[in-house]
Design a protein around this motif. Sequence first.
Motif, PDB file in Angstrom:
ATOM      1  N   ASP A 127       0.836  -1.201   0.000  1.00 35.04           N
ATOM      2  CA  ASP A 127       0.000   0.000   0.000  1.00 35.04           C
ATOM      3  C   ASP A 127       0.871   1.251   0.000  1.00 35.04           C
ATOM      4  O   ASP A 127       2.055   1.211   0.373  1.00 35.04           O
ATOM      5  N   ARG A 128       0.261   2.360  -0.391  1.00 31.84           N
ATOM      6  CA  ARG A 128       0.970   3.645  -0.410  1.00 31.84           C
ATOM      7  C   ARG A 128       0.143   4.652   0.380  1.00 31.84           C
ATOM      8  O   ARG A 128      -0.905   5.098  -0.081  1.00 31.84           O
ATOM      9  N   MET A 129       0.644   4.981   1.556  1.00 35.60           N
ATOM     10  CA  MET A 129      -0.095   5.840   2.476  1.00 35.60           C
ATOM     11  C   MET A 129       0.407   7.273   2.352  1.00 35.60           C
ATOM     12  O   MET A 129       1.570   7.562   2.636  1.00 35.60           O
ATOM     13  N   LEU A 130      -0.487   8.150   1.920  1.00 35.94           N
ATOM     14  CA  LEU A 130      -0.123   9.544   1.711  1.00 35.94           C
ATOM     15  C   LEU A 130      -0.236  10.303   3.033  1.00 35.94           C
ATOM     16  O   LEU A 130      -1.262  10.246   3.707  1.00 35.94           O
ATOM     17  N   THR A 131       0.828  11.007   3.391  1.00 36.23           N
ATOM     18  CA  THR A 131       0.877  11.737   4.656  1.00 36.23           C
ATOM     19  C   THR A 131       0.992  13.228   4.384  1.00 36.23           C
ATOM     20  O   THR A 131       2.020  13.702   3.902  1.00 36.23           O
ATOM     21  N   GLY A 132      -0.078  13.963   4.690  1.00 35.24           N
ATOM     22  CA  GLY A 132      -0.070  15.408   4.501  1.00 35.24           C
ATOM     23  C   GLY A 132      -0.166  16.185   5.792  1.00 35.24           C
ATOM     24  O   GLY A 132       0.079  17.391   5.815  1.00 35.24           O
ATOM     25  N   LEU A 133      -0.531  15.497   6.890  1.00 31.56           N
ATOM     26  CA  LEU A 133      -0.585  16.164   8.188  1.00 31.56           C
ATOM     27  C   LEU A 133       0.834  16.352   8.719  1.00 31.56           C
ATOM     28  O   LEU A 133       1.742  15.597   8.362  1.00 31.56           O
ATOM     29  N   PRO A 134       1.055  17.342   9.574  1.00 28.02           N
ATOM     30  CA  PRO A 134       2.422  17.620  10.044  1.00 28.02           C
ATOM     31  C   PRO A 134       3.004  16.453  10.835  1.00 28.02           C
ATOM     32  O   PRO A 134       2.312  15.820  11.636  1.00 28.02           O
ATOM     33  N   LEU A 135       4.278  16.188  10.622  1.00 29.33           N
ATOM     34  CA  LEU A 135       4.912  15.011  11.208  1.00 29.33           C
ATOM     35  C   LEU A 135       5.133  15.138  12.707  1.00 29.33           C
ATOM     36  O   LEU A 135       5.458  14.149  13.363  1.00 29.33           O
TER      37      LEU A 135
END
Length: 502
Positions: A127-135
């Motif tokens: 799977d490819r999990m897109l992360t746009g929230l701040p780390l």
Amino acid sequence: PINPLLTPAQIADILAAANSRILVTGGPGMSYDVYEKAKAVRDLYPALQTLVVVGEGGAGAVDFSSGIRHQPDNHLISGRTIQEDDPSVCFHTGGTTGAPKLTPQSHRNQLFTAWTCGVFFDVRAGDRMLTGLPLFHANAAITTGLTGFLVGATAILCGELGYRSKDMMGDFWQIVARYRATTFVAVPTIYAALLDQLPDDLDVSSLRVAGCGAAPMPVELLRAFEARTGVRILEGYGMTESGVSTLNPRDGERRIGSVGVRLAYQDVRPVILDSEERYVRDCDVDEVGVLLLKGPNVFSGYVGARDNGNLWPMPGWLNSGDLGRRDADGYIWLAGRAKDLIIRGGHNIDPAVIEEALQHHPAVEIAAAVGRPDAYAGEVPIAYVRLTPGAVVSEAELVEFARQRVPEGPAAPAEVVIVPELPLTAVGKIFKPELRLDAVRRVYARELADLPVSVRTRIDDKLGIVADIHCPAGWRDLARIKGRLERFAPQHFIVHDPDDAA
């Protein structure tokens, strides 16, 4: 992890509270001037022993790349024997005043939450999990970070700014299509913005499921997004202090507007607390109360003992500070933060009913309701809205629209204010304290409109919201000011002469 938007002084306070000795930062040229801030922090916090820089750094800094050359590629050699209940990380949670609270999570807390998210979101290897929230936020670090790492999924990191970057938001759907993202998590304000810019000719069929948290998703927005994209949105509920606690079933019945059912091995319990936040009784079915949380996902308490007062109304049960109800089938329905309730003449009003009513208007993209001081009722509802691009509607029309659709008369907003943007937290959640400040300022400015004064509002650590009334040189009619504003008690105001420091 630390929010890079904080000032060097705030960062130094966090390091001191955590007793940190090492600070890792980006090199010169990265967003938010993090390298310059780190150097300033070193001057403010003498206990800092080591500054590690990713990229080029200056004198006195350790190069990250050089340091990891001595480590294996599949684990770190630290010399520690790590236990499951040892602290793994300290997240700082935002307050409205003072230094943020430090929220430690143990290895057990994090692994349990990541495992739970993986099972219920059906995250798979490949799977490819897109992360746009701040780390620096727990959602990105665990829900779309550690969750994927546990099963061998790929993380798609959307740059240093993530959803806060206008360029990235403009390219979001192209990123999904190009990298074949399968999952992402966002907050309602982000979903509203993404819906407005989805191209009709782009293939985003790789997306299987999306998550929504941090704030309740307006029902109309959820339906519109799913109808347009075909993506199944799972609303859930969680906190930095507890990870993910509830989620709508992926394959079972979703109840739109609810945050789903409790997840495995944990519990959510609506209860009635007294004025001292002590347990009184469990709530009946569909009765609104304070949500208590329990399970291996729940942390053991804040770093500072003073922040732990009233945190545990019952042994092992965390006071979330959120209001909600549980229906006959176990689904949890949020009713806002306990502090977000609008109390109009003793009548409790859930701001969500106003926000949902306004959300049905085609010109409204997102809405937020707060209480405004009122001399008779104590406070009355006021709503702030951001319109969809190109929409034209008057504030008076929106007031009437909401009045016809709220379920009870007292919940009708006394005013609707159209704004170009709503104030947001770092993770994109609407920041209601700033709206309350504006609501108080509007009332006081209106009351004093014929006087030569200016009104500013701020949050005081002890008094809460305070209005500063600034008088011009040579004019100070304290009696007239007090006569108009004292009827809004318990709101606080301070009258200042031109020479006052405030």
